[in-house]
Design a protein around this motif. Sequence first.
Motif, short mmCIF file in Angstrom:
data_model
loop_
_atom_site.label_atom_id
_atom_site.label_comp_id
_atom_site.label_asym_id
_atom_site.label_seq_id
_atom_site.Cartn_x
_atom_site.Cartn_y
_atom_site.Cartn_z
N PRO A 206 -3.93 13.51 51.54
CA PRO A 206 -3.33 13.33 50.06
C PRO A 206 -4.12 12.54 49.32
O PRO A 206 -4.00 11.42 49.26
CB PRO A 206 -2.38 12.98 50.57
N ILE A 207 -4.89 13.40 47.89
CA ILE A 207 -4.83 12.53 46.88
C ILE A 207 -4.77 13.63 45.56
O ILE A 207 -4.66 14.75 45.31
CB ILE A 207 -7.19 12.92 47.28
N LEU A 208 -4.12 12.47 44.65
CA LEU A 208 -3.73 13.22 43.23
C LEU A 208 -2.82 14.53 43.38
O LEU A 208 -2.98 15.53 43.34
CB LEU A 208 -4.90 13.85 42.67
N THR A 209 -1.99 14.30 44.26
CA THR A 209 -1.21 15.33 44.17
C THR A 209 -1.50 16.24 45.08
O THR A 209 -0.79 17.41 44.74
CB THR A 209 -0.12 15.19 43.04
N ASN A 210 -2.80 16.34 45.55
CA ASN A 210 -2.75 17.74 46.45
C ASN A 210 -2.66 17.42 48.07
O ASN A 210 -3.53 16.00 47.81
CB ASN A 210 -4.05 17.94 45.33
N SER A 211 -3.17 18.29 48.76
CA SER A 211 -3.77 18.04 49.91
C SER A 211 -4.91 18.60 50.24
O SER A 211 -4.98 19.83 50.39
CB SER A 211 -2.52 18.41 51.30
N PHE A 212 -5.49 17.98 50.95
CA PHE A 212 -7.39 17.92 50.87
C PHE A 212 -6.94 18.42 52.78
O PHE A 212 -6.76 17.77 53.56
CB PHE A 212 -8.10 17.12 50.84
N ILE A 213 -7.97 19.00 53.05
CA ILE A 213 -8.21 19.78 54.15
C ILE A 213 -9.69 18.80 54.57
O ILE A 213 -10.67 18.27 54.01
CB ILE A 213 -8.75 20.94 54.90
N SER A 214 -8.92 17.54 56.31
CA SER A 214 -9.70 16.73 56.41
C SER A 214 -11.11 17.53 57.72
O SER A 214 -11.06 17.94 57.94
CB SER A 214 -8.68 16.48 57.52
N PRO A 215 -11.89 16.60 56.72
CA PRO A 215 -13.05 17.24 57.82
C PRO A 215 -12.76 17.76 59.45
O PRO A 215 -13.68 18.40 59.99
CB PRO A 215 -14.54 16.45 57.65
N ILE A 216 -11.99 16.54 60.18
CA ILE A 216 -11.59 16.98 61.73
C ILE A 216 -10.33 17.30 61.74
O ILE A 216 -9.75 16.80 62.92
CB ILE A 216 -12.61 15.56 61.48
N ALA A 217 -10.29 18.47 60.74
CA ALA A 217 -8.80 18.73 61.34
C ALA A 217 -9.16 19.45 62.22
O ALA A 217 -10.09 19.91 62.44
CB ALA A 217 -8.63 19.26 59.47
N ASP A 218 -8.00 20.31 63.11
CA ASP A 218 -7.83 20.70 63.95
C ASP A 218 -8.36 21.99 63.99
O ASP A 218 -8.91 23.13 65.02
CB ASP A 218 -6.63 21.20 64.40
N ASN A 219 -8.33 22.67 62.44
CA ASN A 219 -9.04 23.74 62.19
C ASN A 219 -9.90 23.20 61.66
O ASN A 219 -10.44 24.55 60.69
CB ASN A 219 -7.87 25.12 61.69
N GLY A 220 -10.59 22.34 61.45
CA GLY A 220 -11.74 22.26 60.67
C GLY A 220 -13.03 23.66 60.55
O GLY A 220 -13.54 23.58 59.91
#
Length: 852
Positions: free
Chosen positions: A258-272
């Motif tokens: 979570p950054i600035l009221t938005n959700s960013f996909i982590s570079p090591i997300a399960d579906n990255g």
Amino acid sequence: MSDLKTARNFSAFILFFIFVLNTNMYGQKTTVRGAITDAKTGESIPFVNVFFEGTNIGKTTDFNGQYFIETTDSVKRLRFSNLGYKTEFRDIKYGESQIVSLKLSLEAKELKAVTVKGDKQRYRNKNNPAVDLIRRVIDKKKENRKDQIESFEYEKYEKVQFALSNITEKFKNKKYLKHFQFIFDNLDSNLMPGKVILPMYLKETLSEYYFKKDPTSQKEIIKATRSVDFEDFVNNDGISNFIGYLYQDVDIYKNTIPILTNSFISPIADNGPLFYRYYIKDTVLIDEKKCYHMTFYPRNKSDFSFQGELYITFDTLYAVRKTELTISPETNLNFVKELKLTQNFEEVKPNEWMVVQDNISIDFGLGKNGLGVYGQRAVSYKNFILDKPKPNSFFEGAKIIFPDSTAKQTDTFWNDNRHGELTHSEKGVYSMIDSIQRVPAFKRAMNIMVLIFAGYEDLGKIEIGPVSTFYSYNPVEGSRFRIGGRTTMKYNPRLRYEGYVTYSTGDEQWKYFAGFTKALGKKSIIDFPQKNLIASYQYETKIPGQELQFVQEDNALLSIKRGKNDKQLYNKTLNIEYNSEFESHFSFNVAFRQLLQEPGGSLYFNRIDYNETKFNISSITTSQFNVLLRYAPHEQFYQGKNFRIPMFNNYPIIELRLGLSQKNLFSSDYTFQQLALRIFKRSNLAPIGYSDLTFEAGKIFGRVPYPLMFIHRANQTYSYQLQSYNLMNFLEFISDQYVAINVDHYFNGFFFNKIPLFKKLKWREVATVKILYGNISDANDPMLHPDLFKLPQEPNGDALSYSLERKPYIEASVGITNIFKIIRVDLIKRLSYLEHNNVAELGVRARAKFDF
């Protein structure tokens, strides 16, 4: 004029002195920044080598093609080189700060007698060693997350600051800053390379944090905190909460960040691997620990995703050692010129890695090169203790503890305990802001801003407003003129009086309100957790079914409505309540309300007795005891002087309302019980945005007339209202039992980012569906019980109000948000009960929506 000239000369002398001092200490400094793009495609070029010619001083451009380089050596030219591009040179001015941007052209090499044709190599996940490596990292995430450790504790130091960025000589010489030239003594050119900033806000917090896995428990004890104080104009706790919401703790191991009221996909997300392209660059040593050095880029640069670098331990643990994240310039994010997030991890115990440094910096602004706001949150962690759990009793009570000594620590304490030194400009920000607030021009400017945004004119111990209610209009009352106000914190932070009077020309009546709020605990009336006693008496009109959020019903902007609006209630309300909140974010409210309702305009309370004789009832009275139970785990909100704006997280907000009225008790005309439940939940579904889900249900037990039932929220304005049915007419539907579900999904440009025009405009998509099902039970059906009021009708006898039948009321909408960055426009379609009088099947509604 002579004083002004003297002040200017003095300021010039101070600036000259600073310049000379810097020259004597460091020599003349040459600084250059810029951006490198492809001459043909216009795309940014990363990893371009930038060198001062004749020296070994060089840098490479970042993922956005930007660079910053500086030296005190005598230099005259820059060299730009990159594999496959022509090498370029640019002259520069020694001893000055400058911007040099250029376009590189591909280097053409002639191949004699050879023709090579082939497809461009395509990036694939299959048989890609970088993807294989990142999948090993993903497989090991659960083991490497810190909340898998049985217990840990550490000391945490957090520094949050905001500064005006890109300060220029032209800005410093603005006429309206003539009284504030002393602030430019606090400029900083080191914190944000290539730009000059002016710190304006600083908050430091030192705390001890404790965690236990089984049962999951956590506690933070604040050892010291201090910040710049703007309390005369805004709520400091509100600012802190809002900043904390924008700059939340980052866990790289989670699927979304979570950054600035938005959700960013982590570079090591399960579906990255579905959203990123990964490359193994090389292997490096970090503190004698061998690591894989990886780079990654988003497959779609407009999505809420990152680009940057990962350093992964070269062992079977595959833990993150270090990460540097930025965003693409094409990311559909508002008001953000640059964003950088870095984290460093250390092995605090064999095979146990913990973050020790966490830094996020953002440069906000409307334009690319204009004045902006630089914000930074820097956190450091040390003194780790693992696997020595505290007893369960230690974690009981409040999760965050603020001892009385928290805000009383001395400068010596801070110098001995903060994790690192403050810069010269950071040290000066406290005294500088204190000096600013003594300048009359600053006070006038801030009072104007409070008047514009909050609607109140501050007169010291009282304030007048809201100005938006001074005049309004409706068909029943005609023109309304209102004046009101309230006491401020300067009068008494634990007691507030407020009131207003209004006169309307149509009904020629005076209305009024008077009340007070008294804090029963040690805190002020607005500080969390509240324990307040509230009492008021009001004589006012109300449109049945209209419920607004954060807006007064007599706001001038709501004077224009569609359709007929000639039915109102004249209410006399005595209200006494006690509100109590807890650190766990559970709260309860106990209230007594006596309400006398009289019909107004073309609205009547009438019934037909068994002899078919029509009776008009002048008023009804209810005396009701109410209890509200509310639970909002981990809730954050911006606290204003008279309101709270929630900042939603991934936890639900649950509200349960209970009401009880007994006939003849305190003059009540009816006996009934009321029960209502509301659950709100925000779900982040990156990369396709987020959904807001609201579920409601209610039931009334006992025999009551329609004014005491649920008159469902309708909207006859042209603004879009989140919690109302925007194509429903006032008083159209009435129930004594109902269930409802609303779903708002914000796609955040997931589809529009693939359309060139929409992508350029940074428009975003939203879709909504609202479903309401209910009815009037036989016990309260006026057709079965003539002693109850007839449902409202039009003057000609046509039906106006209805009970929901076996089918639900449904409306759906699709809309565009982020128009000019702040406007949402919806096309709404009503899908049921189209046969009712004066209803529209389609409608267009708009509202302001600020978002990043």
